[in-house]
Motif scaffolding. Structure first.
Motif, PDB file in Angstrom:
ATOM      1  N   ARG A 111       0.840  -1.200   0.000  1.00  0.00           N
ATOM      2  CA  ARG A 111       0.000   0.000   0.000  1.00  0.00           C
ATOM      3  C   ARG A 111       0.874   1.249   0.000  1.00  0.00           C
ATOM      4  O   ARG A 111       1.955   1.253   0.600  1.00  0.00           O
ATOM      5  CB  ARG A 111      -0.905   0.013   1.233  1.00  0.00           C
ATOM      6  N   VAL A 112       0.401   2.294  -0.671  1.00  0.00           N
ATOM      7  CA  VAL A 112       1.158   3.550  -0.742  1.00  0.00           C
ATOM      8  C   VAL A 112       0.204   4.722  -0.517  1.00  0.00           C
ATOM      9  O   VAL A 112      -0.801   4.860  -1.221  1.00  0.00           O
ATOM     10  CB  VAL A 112       1.868   3.720  -2.093  1.00  0.00           C
ATOM     11  N   ASN A 113       0.528   5.559   0.467  1.00  0.00           N
ATOM     12  CA  ASN A 113      -0.269   6.747   0.772  1.00  0.00           C
ATOM     13  C   ASN A 113       0.645   7.942   1.011  1.00  0.00           C
ATOM     14  O   ASN A 113       1.861   7.792   1.209  1.00  0.00           O
ATOM     15  CB  ASN A 113      -1.129   6.507   2.020  1.00  0.00           C
ATOM     16  N   ALA A 114       0.046   9.125   0.988  1.00  0.00           N
ATOM     17  CA  ALA A 114       0.768  10.350   1.318  1.00  0.00           C
ATOM     18  C   ALA A 114       0.064  11.063   2.457  1.00  0.00           C
ATOM     19  O   ALA A 114      -1.155  10.946   2.621  1.00  0.00           O
ATOM     20  CB  ALA A 114       0.849  11.273   0.102  1.00  0.00           C
ATOM     21  N   VAL A 115       0.840  11.792   3.241  1.00  0.00           N
ATOM     22  CA  VAL A 115       0.271  12.709   4.229  1.00  0.00           C
ATOM     23  C   VAL A 115       0.710  14.121   3.859  1.00  0.00           C
ATOM     24  O   VAL A 115       1.839  14.334   3.413  1.00  0.00           O
ATOM     25  CB  VAL A 115       0.703  12.369   5.680  1.00  0.00           C
ATOM     26  N   SER A 116      -0.197  15.073   4.022  1.00  0.00           N
ATOM     27  CA  SER A 116       0.088  16.465   3.662  1.00  0.00           C
ATOM     28  C   SER A 116      -0.077  17.362   4.884  1.00  0.00           C
ATOM     29  O   SER A 116      -1.181  17.855   5.167  1.00  0.00           O
ATOM     30  CB  SER A 116      -0.844  16.924   2.537  1.00  0.00           C
ATOM     31  N   PRO A 117       1.016  17.563   5.633  1.00  0.00           N
ATOM     32  CA  PRO A 117       0.931  18.440   6.802  1.00  0.00           C
ATOM     33  C   PRO A 117       0.687  19.888   6.394  1.00  0.00           C
ATOM     34  O   PRO A 117       1.080  20.329   5.302  1.00  0.00           O
ATOM     35  CB  PRO A 117       2.311  18.301   7.458  1.00  0.00           C
ATOM     36  N   GLY A 118       0.043  20.622   7.292  1.00  0.00           N
ATOM     37  CA  GLY A 118       0.020  22.073   7.190  1.00  0.00           C
ATOM     38  C   GLY A 118       1.190  22.628   7.989  1.00  0.00           C
ATOM     39  O   GLY A 118       2.212  21.957   8.159  1.00  0.00           O
ATOM     40  N   ALA A 119       1.055  23.846   8.463  1.00  0.00           N
ATOM     41  CA  ALA A 119       2.118  24.460   9.267  1.00  0.00           C
ATOM     42  C   ALA A 119       2.374  23.609  10.511  1.00  0.00           C
ATOM     43  O   ALA A 119       1.472  23.375  11.308  1.00  0.00           O
ATOM     44  CB  ALA A 119       1.710  25.870   9.666  1.00  0.00           C
ATOM     45  N   THR A 120       3.618  23.140  10.641  1.00  0.00           N
ATOM     46  CA  THR A 120       3.985  22.223  11.716  1.00  0.00           C
ATOM     47  C   THR A 120       5.279  22.706  12.355  1.00  0.00           C
ATOM     48  O   THR A 120       6.204  23.139  11.669  1.00  0.00           O
ATOM     49  CB  THR A 120       4.162  20.789  11.173  1.00  0.00           C
TER      50      THR A 120
ATOM     51  N   GLU B 136      -1.615  -2.173  10.806  1.00  0.00           N
ATOM     52  CA  GLU B 136      -2.809  -2.937  10.418  1.00  0.00           C
ATOM     53  C   GLU B 136      -4.064  -2.065  10.354  1.00  0.00           C
ATOM     54  O   GLU B 136      -4.982  -2.358   9.588  1.00  0.00           O
ATOM     55  CB  GLU B 136      -3.040  -4.083  11.422  1.00  0.00           C
ATOM     56  N   GLU B 137      -4.096  -0.984  11.146  1.00  0.00           N
ATOM     57  CA  GLU B 137      -5.269  -0.102  11.091  1.00  0.00           C
ATOM     58  C   GLU B 137      -5.457   0.519   9.710  1.00  0.00           C
ATOM     59  O   GLU B 137      -6.562   0.915   9.349  1.00  0.00           O
ATOM     60  CB  GLU B 137      -5.163   1.028  12.132  1.00  0.00           C
ATOM     61  N   GLY B 138      -4.371   0.619   8.965  1.00  0.00           N
ATOM     62  CA  GLY B 138      -4.446   1.211   7.629  1.00  0.00           C
ATOM     63  C   GLY B 138      -4.477   0.190   6.506  1.00  0.00           C
ATOM     64  O   GLY B 138      -4.252   0.531   5.345  1.00  0.00           O
ATOM     65  N   ALA B 139      -4.795  -1.055   6.843  1.00  0.00           N
ATOM     66  CA  ALA B 139      -4.645  -2.158   5.886  1.00  0.00           C
ATOM     67  C   ALA B 139      -5.527  -2.041   4.648  1.00  0.00           C
ATOM     68  O   ALA B 139      -5.241  -2.662   3.628  1.00  0.00           O
ATOM     69  CB  ALA B 139      -4.917  -3.498   6.583  1.00  0.00           C
ATOM     70  N   TRP B 140      -6.603  -1.240   4.693  1.00  0.00           N
ATOM     71  CA  TRP B 140      -7.522  -1.134   3.558  1.00  0.00           C
ATOM     72  C   TRP B 140      -7.469   0.267   2.945  1.00  0.00           C
ATOM     73  O   TRP B 140      -8.385   0.694   2.251  1.00  0.00           O
ATOM     74  CB  TRP B 140      -8.940  -1.498   4.005  1.00  0.00           C
ATOM     75  N   VAL B 141      -6.359   0.979   3.214  1.00  0.00           N
ATOM     76  CA  VAL B 141      -6.197   2.346   2.702  1.00  0.00           C
ATOM     77  C   VAL B 141      -4.990   2.393   1.779  1.00  0.00           C
ATOM     78  O   VAL B 141      -3.877   2.053   2.183  1.00  0.00           O
ATOM     79  CB  VAL B 141      -5.988   3.355   3.863  1.00  0.00           C
ATOM     80  N   THR B 142      -5.202   2.808   0.532  1.00  0.00           N
ATOM     81  CA  THR B 142      -4.086   2.977  -0.391  1.00  0.00           C
ATOM     82  C   THR B 142      -4.432   4.041  -1.423  1.00  0.00           C
ATOM     83  O   THR B 142      -5.607   4.330  -1.669  1.00  0.00           O
ATOM     84  CB  THR B 142      -3.689   1.645  -1.058  1.00  0.00           C
ATOM     85  N   ALA B 143      -3.393   4.664  -1.978  1.00  0.00           N
ATOM     86  CA  ALA B 143      -3.512   5.708  -3.007  1.00  0.00           C
ATOM     87  C   ALA B 143      -4.174   6.984  -2.484  1.00  0.00           C
ATOM     88  O   ALA B 143      -4.710   7.770  -3.255  1.00  0.00           O
ATOM     89  CB  ALA B 143      -4.268   5.195  -4.234  1.00  0.00           C
ATOM     90  N   GLN B 144      -4.123   7.200  -1.166  1.00  0.00           N
ATOM     91  CA  GLN B 144      -4.742   8.380  -0.572  1.00  0.00           C
ATOM     92  C   GLN B 144      -3.690   9.427  -0.194  1.00  0.00           C
ATOM     93  O   GLN B 144      -2.557   9.105   0.132  1.00  0.00           O
ATOM     94  CB  GLN B 144      -5.543   7.998   0.674  1.00  0.00           C
ATOM     95  N   ASN B 145      -4.118  10.684  -0.253  1.00  0.00           N
ATOM     96  CA  ASN B 145      -3.306  11.787   0.250  1.00  0.00           C
ATOM     97  C   ASN B 145      -4.130  12.465   1.339  1.00  0.00           C
ATOM     98  O   ASN B 145      -5.168  13.062   1.052  1.00  0.00           O
ATOM     99  CB  ASN B 145      -2.978  12.773  -0.867  1.00  0.00           C
TER     100      ASN B 145
END
Length: 252
Positions: free
Chosen positions: A181-190, A234-243
């Protein structure tokens, strides 16, 4: 034991992701570039809590070093975990630069491209044969590449992050045959060391950023690190291609 490779873990989001994964029982191979002390401090923090970590130098902007880095990963896996593969990859290393389009030099543009887009592309390519089927990748993007985070001065930086978002979807498509699985996270000001410790140098910007954020504060590294760890687990096991935007509702 699962093992993760996390780039740019000497501070900030990368450090948080490394520590959060280690808390979940994952071994960590972390990289640092200009901040070797930070990399060693992250590894020490993990080991102090009973986890296992190896810190390796890597400049993701220098793709010519990737073959040697791959060998270092192979050695670390064998020596520390007695295995030949790893499970998770976090493409997090980066740097921020702001300049208006008319002031941006080709040198700056090319450096951003090498670190933020070319680096993750070819590092993932190089490490992919070492990844376990059923593993997961998270790419650290930025809400500057989304309409919610559009701010003057980020044209080059955000263009590379926008490319990374597209790359995330293609990785998810191509790697799905192996259950990766491959996902992205997009932080704001951190509140990180990004942009040469900008928050330390210009604390006066923090109230204005907090005022533009629905949840009323700027982000902390753990806000993003915990989500990265969750997406890989495992909590993310059904999540992919998301940003997933992780900004507390910036410009909401």
């Amino acid at each position: 034991m699962k093992v993760a490779v996390i780039t740019g873990a000497g501070s900030g989001i990368g450090r948080s992701a490394a520590i959060q994964l280690a808390k979940r029982g994952t071994g960590v191979i972390l990289t640092y570039s200009r901040n070797p002390r930070g990399g060693l401090e992250t590894a020490a923090a993990i080991e102090k809590e009973g986890g296992t970590a190896v810190a390796l130098p890597l400049d993701v902007g220098e793709s010519g070093t990737f073959p040697a880095f791959r060998e270092s990963v192979v050695d670390a896996l064998r020596e520390t975990w007695q295995r030949d593969t790893f499970d998770y990859l976090v493409n997090n290393a980066g740097f921020a630069h702001t300049s208006m389009l008319e002031d941006t030099t080709e040198e700056t543009f090319d450096r951003l491209m090498r670190v933020l887009l070319k680096g993750p592309y070819f590092l993932t390519q190089r490490l992919l044969p070492l990844m376990e089927d059923g593993g997961a990748v998270v790419n650290t993007s930025s809400n500057s590449a989304m309409t919610s985070g559009l701010e003057p001065g980020y044209s080059a930086y955000a263009s590379m992050k926008g490319g990374l978002n597209v790359l995330t979807r293609y990785m998810a498509k191509e790697f799905s045959t192996r259950g990766i699985r491959v996902n992205a996270v997009s932080p704001g000001a951190t509140r990180t060391r990004l942009a040469d410790d900008a928050f330390e140098r210009f604390p006066e910007v923090i109230p204005a950023l907090a005022a533009k954020t629905a949840l009323g504060r700027v982000g902390e590294p753990d806000d993003i690190g915990m989500l990265i760890a969750t997406l890989l687990s495992e909590e993310g096991a059904w999540v992919t291609a998301q940003n997933i935007e992780v900004s507390g509702g910036y410009n909401l």
